[in-house]
Design a protein around this motif. Sequence first.
Motif, PDB file in Angstrom:
ATOM      1  N   ARG A 135       0.827  -1.215   0.000  1.00  0.00           N
ATOM      2  CA  ARG A 135       0.000   0.000   0.000  1.00  0.00           C
ATOM      3  C   ARG A 135       0.856   1.259   0.000  1.00  0.00           C
ATOM      4  NH1 ARG A 135      -3.031  -3.026   3.784  1.00  0.00           N
ATOM      5  NH2 ARG A 135      -2.329  -1.723   5.529  1.00  0.00           N
ATOM      6  N   LEU A 136       1.948   1.242   0.743  1.00  0.00           N
ATOM      7  CA  LEU A 136       2.832   2.417   0.781  1.00  0.00           C
ATOM      8  C   LEU A 136       3.521   2.626  -0.563  1.00  0.00           C
ATOM      9  CD1 LEU A 136       4.463   2.030   4.312  1.00  0.00           C
ATOM     10  CD2 LEU A 136       2.743   3.700   3.615  1.00  0.00           C
ATOM     11  N   ARG A 137       3.866   1.517  -1.220  1.00  0.00           N
ATOM     12  CA  ARG A 137       4.503   1.637  -2.535  1.00  0.00           C
ATOM     13  C   ARG A 137       3.539   2.290  -3.532  1.00  0.00           C
ATOM     14  NH1 ARG A 137       5.768  -3.402  -3.063  1.00  0.00           N
ATOM     15  NH2 ARG A 137       7.753  -3.231  -1.948  1.00  0.00           N
ATOM     16  N   GLU A 138       2.265   1.933  -3.451  1.00  0.00           N
ATOM     17  CA  GLU A 138       1.256   2.553  -4.331  1.00  0.00           C
ATOM     18  C   GLU A 138       1.136   4.047  -4.040  1.00  0.00           C
ATOM     19  OE1 GLU A 138      -2.355   0.474  -3.698  1.00  0.00           O
ATOM     20  OE2 GLU A 138      -1.654  -1.420  -4.597  1.00  0.00           O
ATOM     21  N   ARG A 139       1.199   4.421  -2.767  1.00  0.00           N
ATOM     22  CA  ARG A 139       1.114   5.841  -2.405  1.00  0.00           C
ATOM     23  C   ARG A 139       2.317   6.620  -2.930  1.00  0.00           C
ATOM     24  NH1 ARG A 139      -2.691   7.484   1.099  1.00  0.00           N
ATOM     25  NH2 ARG A 139      -3.903   5.900   2.228  1.00  0.00           N
ATOM     26  N   VAL A 140       3.500   5.995  -2.859  1.00  0.00           N
ATOM     27  CA  VAL A 140       4.702   6.655  -3.369  1.00  0.00           C
ATOM     28  C   VAL A 140       4.585   6.864  -4.877  1.00  0.00           C
ATOM     29  CG1 VAL A 140       7.187   6.373  -3.770  1.00  0.00           C
ATOM     30  CG2 VAL A 140       6.216   5.819  -1.528  1.00  0.00           C
ATOM     31  N   ASN A 141       4.165   5.842  -5.590  1.00  0.00           N
ATOM     32  CA  ASN A 141       4.021   5.957  -7.051  1.00  0.00           C
ATOM     33  C   ASN A 141       2.982   7.009  -7.426  1.00  0.00           C
ATOM     34  OD1 ASN A 141       5.905   3.921  -7.390  1.00  0.00           O
ATOM     35  ND2 ASN A 141       4.359   2.286  -7.491  1.00  0.00           N
ATOM     36  N   GLU A 142       1.887   7.046  -6.665  1.00  0.00           N
ATOM     37  CA  GLU A 142       0.841   8.032  -6.931  1.00  0.00           C
ATOM     38  C   GLU A 142       1.359   9.455  -6.709  1.00  0.00           C
ATOM     39  OE1 GLU A 142      -3.495   9.429  -5.141  1.00  0.00           O
ATOM     40  OE2 GLU A 142      -2.616   7.513  -4.508  1.00  0.00           O
ATOM     41  N   ALA A 143       2.122   9.632  -5.616  1.00  0.00           N
ATOM     42  CA  ALA A 143       2.649  10.964  -5.311  1.00  0.00           C
ATOM     43  C   ALA A 143       3.667  11.410  -6.349  1.00  0.00           C
ATOM     44  CB  ALA A 143       3.275  10.967  -3.920  1.00  0.00           C
ATOM     45  N   GLN A 144       4.481  10.462  -6.840  1.00  0.00           N
ATOM     46  CA  GLN A 144       5.499  10.815  -7.833  1.00  0.00           C
ATOM     47  C   GLN A 144       4.886  11.156  -9.188  1.00  0.00           C
ATOM     48  OE1 GLN A 144       8.002   7.327  -7.671  1.00  0.00           O
ATOM     49  NE2 GLN A 144       9.401   8.247  -6.175  1.00  0.00           N
ATOM     50  N   SER A 145       3.763  10.525  -9.531  1.00  0.00           N
ATOM     51  CA  SER A 145       3.130  10.777 -10.830  1.00  0.00           C
ATOM     52  C   SER A 145       2.257  12.030 -10.821  1.00  0.00           C
ATOM     53  CB  SER A 145       2.280   9.563 -11.240  1.00  0.00           C
ATOM     54  OG  SER A 145       1.247   9.337 -10.290  1.00  0.00           O
ATOM     55  N   ARG A 146       1.940  12.540  -9.640  1.00  0.00           N
ATOM     56  CA  ARG A 146       1.080  13.706  -9.547  1.00  0.00           C
ATOM     57  C   ARG A 146       1.886  14.957  -9.868  1.00  0.00           C
ATOM     58  NH1 ARG A 146       0.330  14.354  -4.158  1.00  0.00           N
ATOM     59  NH2 ARG A 146      -0.881  12.413  -4.089  1.00  0.00           N
ATOM     60  N   PRO A 147       1.365  15.865 -10.731  1.00  0.00           N
ATOM     61  CA  PRO A 147       2.105  17.105 -11.032  1.00  0.00           C
ATOM     62  C   PRO A 147       2.213  17.984  -9.787  1.00  0.00           C
ATOM     63  CG  PRO A 147      -0.118  17.191 -11.936  1.00  0.00           C
ATOM     64  CD  PRO A 147       0.088  15.789 -11.466  1.00  0.00           C
ATOM     65  N   LYS A 148       3.369  18.613  -9.643  1.00  0.00           N
ATOM     66  CA  LYS A 148       3.599  19.463  -8.475  1.00  0.00           C
ATOM     67  C   LYS A 148       2.823  20.771  -8.615  1.00  0.00           C
ATOM     68  CE  LYS A 148       8.150  17.715  -7.148  1.00  0.00           C
ATOM     69  NZ  LYS A 148       9.545  18.067  -6.831  1.00  0.00           N
ATOM     70  N   ARG A 149       2.226  21.212  -7.521  1.00  0.00           N
ATOM     71  CA  ARG A 149       1.484  22.467  -7.511  1.00  0.00           C
ATOM     72  C   ARG A 149       2.403  23.610  -7.133  1.00  0.00           C
ATOM     73  NH1 ARG A 149      -3.202  20.636  -3.492  1.00  0.00           N
ATOM     74  NH2 ARG A 149      -1.343  19.701  -2.551  1.00  0.00           N
ATOM     75  N   GLU A 150       2.273  24.680  -7.867  1.00  0.00           N
ATOM     76  CA  GLU A 150       3.119  25.849  -7.608  1.00  0.00           C
ATOM     77  C   GLU A 150       2.535  26.657  -6.449  1.00  0.00           C
ATOM     78  OE1 GLU A 150       4.801  29.824  -9.921  1.00  0.00           O
ATOM     79  OE2 GLU A 150       3.638  28.287 -10.978  1.00  0.00           O
ATOM     80  N   PHE A 151       3.404  27.098  -5.564  1.00  0.00           N
ATOM     81  CA  PHE A 151       2.947  27.886  -4.428  1.00  0.00           C
ATOM     82  C   PHE A 151       2.908  29.361  -4.814  1.00  0.00           C
ATOM     83  CE2 PHE A 151       4.125  30.479  -0.673  1.00  0.00           C
ATOM     84  CZ  PHE A 151       2.961  30.294   0.070  1.00  0.00           C
ATOM     85  N   LYS A 152       1.738  29.965  -4.632  1.00  0.00           N
ATOM     86  CA  LYS A 152       1.587  31.397  -4.916  1.00  0.00           C
ATOM     87  C   LYS A 152       1.150  32.094  -3.638  1.00  0.00           C
ATOM     88  CE  LYS A 152       0.315  30.750  -9.764  1.00  0.00           C
ATOM     89  NZ  LYS A 152      -0.710  30.995 -10.806  1.00  0.00           N
TER      90      LYS A 152
END
Length: 349
Positions: free
Chosen positions: A239-256
């Motif tokens: 389950r943790l491996r799936e969370r890591v893969n999901e987080a890595q594939s998600r585009p990073k949000r820019e902080f404004k």
Amino acid sequence: MSVAGFKKQFFKASQMMSEKVGGAEGTKLNEDFKELERKADVTSKAVVDVISKTSEYLQPNPASRAKLSMLNTVSKIRGQVNSPGYPQPEGLLGESMNKYGRDLGEDNNFGGALLDVGETMKRLAEVKDSLDIDVKQNFIDPLQAVAEKDIKDIQHHLKKLEGRRLDYDYKKKRQGKIPDEEIRQALEKFHESKELAESSMHNLLETDVEQVSQLSAFVESLLQYHRQASEILEEVTGRLRERVNEAQSRPKREFKPKPAQSFDYGDPEHSNGGYSPGSVSPPAYAPGEPCCKALYDFTPENEGELGFQEGETIMLVSRIDENWFEGRLGKKSGYFPTNYVEVIVPLPH
């Protein structure tokens, strides 16, 4: 004590002094007996030390170790005990992870991961509970029975044998002054004690089958624990491996950052920040009560430990083992290391 008993004690004391001070030689036991005694002594020491070290292995925390020693395994056999009665470190860690996981929320990736691992740690705590109870029931308790019966029997017979040897040697060296019948009776009692001592040591050494079986049960409990723990950890790893893969594939949000607001200067409020110390309570102990004085500061690292400052007086409740005391300081109680304190009034024996 009767006159005959007093005379016997005098004879033994006189013979002991003759051997220790005067260099007199007493009756020698044969080599077979000495070898039997050596093996029984090593076995006895092994049983006692293994019991202590196994309890420390299961529970390094002295507070939990004390509760483990009091665990009634008969109730476990009857199905009345599901927990040893103390929290496992895995369970405490799991509760902490669950708390902050819920605070962050399941929609938060880190929060969801904390909840996953938190539940896993709680399951590991349950498996550890089973290990502690199984080892106590199938390994520690049987060894404890050997220590409390067989080993004590050996110590009793060896002590009696030494006393009867001294009595016989004293009378033998005064042959002519002491009636031959009395010397003959002393020799018979010496041989009787020797046979009882040999029999008790032989019986201990012949229990090696039971001792090996108990060791086997201990290892099987460990194997079962590690198998279950491995299965539980394998589940959460996926389950943790799936969370890591999901987080890595998600585009990073820019902080404004939002535009900063101007600060409106007003009249500052003043506070003297004064502090009034509370009244100091008198020490909660009576003169003559078992107590000790802290030589150094002690900061608790585990649940159930008692912290204190250098110079404080702690009431002694009991001695857990050679390294730990149980004590009370004010309204708090717990366990602390013996080398951090100086005993003022010792515990009664």
